[in-house]
Design a protein around this motif. Structure first.
Motif, PDB file in Angstrom:
ATOM      1  N   GLY A  54      -6.710  -4.200  -4.649  1.00  0.00           N
ATOM      2  CA  GLY A  54      -6.139  -3.940  -3.333  1.00  0.00           C
ATOM      3  C   GLY A  54      -6.190  -2.469  -2.979  1.00  0.00           C
ATOM      4  O   GLY A  54      -6.154  -1.595  -3.855  1.00  0.00           O
ATOM      5  N   GLY A  55      -6.292  -2.193  -1.690  1.00  0.00           N
ATOM      6  CA  GLY A  55      -6.323  -0.820  -1.201  1.00  0.00           C
ATOM      7  C   GLY A  55      -5.923  -0.779   0.254  1.00  0.00           C
ATOM      8  O   GLY A  55      -5.721  -1.830   0.882  1.00  0.00           O
ATOM      9  N   PRO A  56      -5.804   0.402   0.818  1.00  0.00           N
ATOM     10  CA  PRO A  56      -5.373   0.501   2.217  1.00  0.00           C
ATOM     11  C   PRO A  56      -6.376  -0.061   3.206  1.00  0.00           C
ATOM     12  O   PRO A  56      -6.014  -0.417   4.325  1.00  0.00           O
ATOM     13  CB  PRO A  56      -5.182   2.014   2.421  1.00  0.00           C
ATOM     14  N   LEU A  91     -10.856   5.952  -4.645  1.00  0.00           N
ATOM     15  CA  LEU A  91     -10.371   4.826  -5.429  1.00  0.00           C
ATOM     16  C   LEU A  91      -8.872   4.616  -5.234  1.00  0.00           C
ATOM     17  O   LEU A  91      -8.082   5.521  -5.516  1.00  0.00           O
ATOM     18  CB  LEU A  91     -10.645   5.033  -6.920  1.00  0.00           C
ATOM     19  N   PRO A  92      -8.449   3.430  -4.795  1.00  0.00           N
ATOM     20  CA  PRO A  92      -7.011   3.131  -4.786  1.00  0.00           C
ATOM     21  C   PRO A  92      -6.519   2.950  -6.214  1.00  0.00           C
ATOM     22  O   PRO A  92      -7.312   2.809  -7.158  1.00  0.00           O
ATOM     23  CB  PRO A  92      -6.938   1.822  -3.997  1.00  0.00           C
ATOM     24  N   LEU A  93      -5.215   2.939  -6.395  1.00  0.00           N
ATOM     25  CA  LEU A  93      -4.637   2.834  -7.724  1.00  0.00           C
ATOM     26  C   LEU A  93      -5.179   1.630  -8.482  1.00  0.00           C
ATOM     27  O   LEU A  93      -5.506   1.729  -9.676  1.00  0.00           O
ATOM     28  CB  LEU A  93      -3.112   2.737  -7.626  1.00  0.00           C
ATOM     29  N   SER A  94      -5.274   0.480  -7.827  1.00  0.00           N
ATOM     30  CA  SER A  94      -5.719  -0.733  -8.515  1.00  0.00           C
ATOM     31  C   SER A  94      -7.083  -0.538  -9.162  1.00  0.00           C
ATOM     32  O   SER A  94      -7.296  -0.912 -10.328  1.00  0.00           O
ATOM     33  CB  SER A  94      -5.763  -1.905  -7.530  1.00  0.00           C
ATOM     34  N   ALA A 115     -12.555  -2.460  -2.743  1.00  0.00           N
ATOM     35  CA  ALA A 115     -11.153  -2.447  -2.346  1.00  0.00           C
ATOM     36  C   ALA A 115     -10.965  -3.463  -1.219  1.00  0.00           C
ATOM     37  O   ALA A 115     -11.838  -3.625  -0.368  1.00  0.00           O
ATOM     38  CB  ALA A 115     -10.740  -1.056  -1.882  1.00  0.00           C
ATOM     39  N   VAL A 116      -9.817  -4.132  -1.224  1.00  0.00           N
ATOM     40  CA  VAL A 116      -9.534  -5.173  -0.237  1.00  0.00           C
ATOM     41  C   VAL A 116      -8.177  -4.890   0.390  1.00  0.00           C
ATOM     42  O   VAL A 116      -7.179  -4.705  -0.309  1.00  0.00           O
ATOM     43  CB  VAL A 116      -9.516  -6.580  -0.882  1.00  0.00           C
ATOM     44  N   ALA A 117      -8.135  -4.841   1.705  1.00  0.00           N
ATOM     45  CA  ALA A 117      -6.887  -4.570   2.416  1.00  0.00           C
ATOM     46  C   ALA A 117      -5.893  -5.701   2.192  1.00  0.00           C
ATOM     47  O   ALA A 117      -6.282  -6.872   2.064  1.00  0.00           O
ATOM     48  CB  ALA A 117      -7.157  -4.409   3.910  1.00  0.00           C
ATOM     49  N   ALA A 222       0.698  -7.846  -4.839  1.00  0.00           N
ATOM     50  CA  ALA A 222      -0.437  -6.939  -4.657  1.00  0.00           C
ATOM     51  C   ALA A 222      -1.771  -7.596  -4.991  1.00  0.00           C
ATOM     52  O   ALA A 222      -2.823  -7.025  -4.716  1.00  0.00           O
ATOM     53  CB  ALA A 222      -0.260  -5.690  -5.522  1.00  0.00           C
ATOM     54  N   GLY A 223      -1.736  -8.802  -5.581  1.00  0.00           N
ATOM     55  CA  GLY A 223      -2.973  -9.397  -6.068  1.00  0.00           C
ATOM     56  C   GLY A 223      -3.568 -10.492  -5.218  1.00  0.00           C
ATOM     57  O   GLY A 223      -4.669 -10.965  -5.517  1.00  0.00           O
TER      58      GLY A 223
END
Length: 264
Positions: A54-56, A91-94, A115-117, A222-223
């Motif tokens: 996940g990401g923004p 890179l987002p945290l995930s 990354a997926v919103a 978050a998943g």
């Protein structure tokens, strides 16, 4: 399609021992389960591993992209794969935690990312998964989202050739499992998490795709979107798959899952 394996792991920053500090032993079992899942993923000998999280925003991530764990107390840059060419701090945290797990596991293959919103609809997540599964395996599909750009980041096989693809899917379950949980206690959370655990154990893409985005958001999951990318990839790959859930616990009021999916 050459999708050869998938693994599911959570992405709490505390999984990195240097961040956890004296509390690191509390997640030793989780680290061990993640290490084993990544090890079996790499044992399938993929040419390319997509780290999905996940990401923004929904965005494809290149091998040289990186992130920083500084916001979590560790001044360390985490690269997705390559460090000897230009990349961006995207890179987002995930995906950072996924990249950390891959580095820790001694991965030598190419790593790319997706990354997926959090509000991405299930149908869009499934489509992304199908693209990831097919991207490097169909010479007649030069128009895929990153086929031409990422072909040069290959492991040496010709662009468009059948490369073995694997997915490392990063995602936490509900964060509402108790009064001390980030989202406090929600009576719906346990049933939701148990359903996810069953779907991961049974390699059931239909069950993952049925997860409700609204309820998932209310439970601070978050998943949901990354798991639905996995479901879309497996659906597109076809054939029978077997799953194994190797970890399901709720430390700190957040549900964490580790699972492995392999062709049956």
């Amino acid at each position: 399609m050459p999708l050869v394996a998938a693994a599911v792991c959570p992405h709490p920053p505390l999984i990195v021992p240097e961040i956890a500090g004296t509390a690191a032993p509390e997640l030793d079992d989780l680290r061990a389960a993640c290490a084993a899942a990544v090890g079996r993923l790499l044992a399938a000998e993929p040419d390319v591993v997509f780290v999905v999280g996940g990401g923004p925003e929904t965005i494809r991530l290149r091998a040289a992209d990186y992130g920083s764990l500084r916001p979590y107390g560790l001044d360390r840059r985490i690269h997705l794969s390559k460090v000897n060419c230009a990349g961006g701090p995207r890179l987002p945290l995930s995906v950072q935690i996924g990249a950390w797990l891959m580095h820790r596991g001694g991965a030598k293959c190419l790593r790319l990312g997706q990354a997926v919103a959090p509000d991405e609809p299930a149908i869009a997540c499934a489509r992304i998964g199908a693209q990831l599964a097919a991207e490097f395996g169909n010479a007649a599909n030069p128009g895929s989202a990153a086929g031409s750009d990422h072909a040069t980041e290959s492991t040496g096989r010709a662009a468009g050739s059948d490369r073995r693809v694997a997915l490392l899917v990063m995602g936490d379950g509900s964060a509402c499992r108790g009064e001390k949980a980030p989202g406090y206690a929600d009576p719906r959370a346990r049933s939701y998490d148990d359903g996810v655990a069953s779907a991961l154990a049974g390699a059931d893409p239909d069950a993952l795709l049925s997860l409700d985005p609204g309820l998932s958001a209310e439970l601070l999951v978050a998943g949901r979107a990354p798991w639905q990318v996995l479901a879309g990839a497996v659906r597109a790959a076809g054939g029978a798959w077997r799953g194994e859930l190797t970890y399901y616990a709720v430390p700190y009021g957040v549900a964490y899952f580790v699972a492995e999916w392999l062709p049956a």
